[in-house]
Design a protein around this motif. Sequence first.
Motif, short mmCIF file in Angstrom:
data_model
loop_
_atom_site.label_atom_id
_atom_site.label_comp_id
_atom_site.label_asym_id
_atom_site.label_seq_id
_atom_site.Cartn_x
_atom_site.Cartn_y
_atom_site.Cartn_z
N PHE A 17 87.02 37.05 26.55
CA PHE A 17 86.88 36.62 27.94
C PHE A 17 86.41 35.19 28.06
N ASP A 18 85.61 34.72 27.14
CA ASP A 18 85.14 33.34 27.04
C ASP A 18 84.86 32.69 28.40
N PRO A 19 84.01 33.31 29.24
CA PRO A 19 83.78 32.74 30.58
C PRO A 19 82.74 31.62 30.61
N PHE A 20 82.13 31.31 29.47
CA PHE A 20 81.02 30.37 29.48
C PHE A 20 81.37 29.02 28.87
N GLU A 21 82.59 28.57 29.09
CA GLU A 21 83.03 27.30 28.53
C GLU A 21 82.83 26.14 29.49
N TYR A 22 82.26 26.39 30.65
CA TYR A 22 82.20 25.38 31.70
C TYR A 22 80.85 24.69 31.84
N ASP A 23 79.83 25.11 31.08
CA ASP A 23 78.49 24.52 31.15
C ASP A 23 77.93 24.57 32.58
N ILE A 24 78.10 25.74 33.19
CA ILE A 24 77.62 25.99 34.55
C ILE A 24 76.72 27.23 34.51
N THR A 25 75.66 27.21 35.28
CA THR A 25 74.79 28.38 35.33
C THR A 25 74.55 28.79 36.78
N GLN A 26 74.13 30.03 36.95
CA GLN A 26 73.77 30.55 38.27
C GLN A 26 72.37 31.13 38.15
N ILE A 36 74.50 25.47 39.12
CA ILE A 36 74.23 24.18 38.49
C ILE A 36 75.34 23.85 37.51
N ASP A 37 75.96 22.69 37.70
CA ASP A 37 76.99 22.18 36.80
C ASP A 37 76.35 21.06 35.97
N PHE A 38 76.07 21.36 34.71
CA PHE A 38 75.39 20.40 33.86
C PHE A 38 76.28 19.23 33.45
N GLU A 39 77.58 19.44 33.45
CA GLU A 39 78.50 18.37 33.06
C GLU A 39 78.57 17.28 34.12
#
Length: 68
Positions: A17-26, A36-39
């Motif tokens: 599923f690899d949903p955590f490739e965006y460096d975003i957290t909730q 939060i978008d760390f990029e």
Amino acid sequence: SKKRVLERIERLVPAKFDPFEYDITQIIYNTKVAFIDFESKTAWIIESPRFANFQRQLFKLLFQRLAR
């Protein structure tokens, strides 16, 4: 005497599923939800009891469904 340690329960999201490739957290806290978008160093905070409860329920559902 022994130090107090938080009890933690972990779940793993399957690699397919690899949903955590965006460096975003909730983060859900009380009546607020932060994205939060760390990029891009961007954050959105939504203050709404209804929205926070909905996001909290989604989190709990996903957490329960993940393999132990």
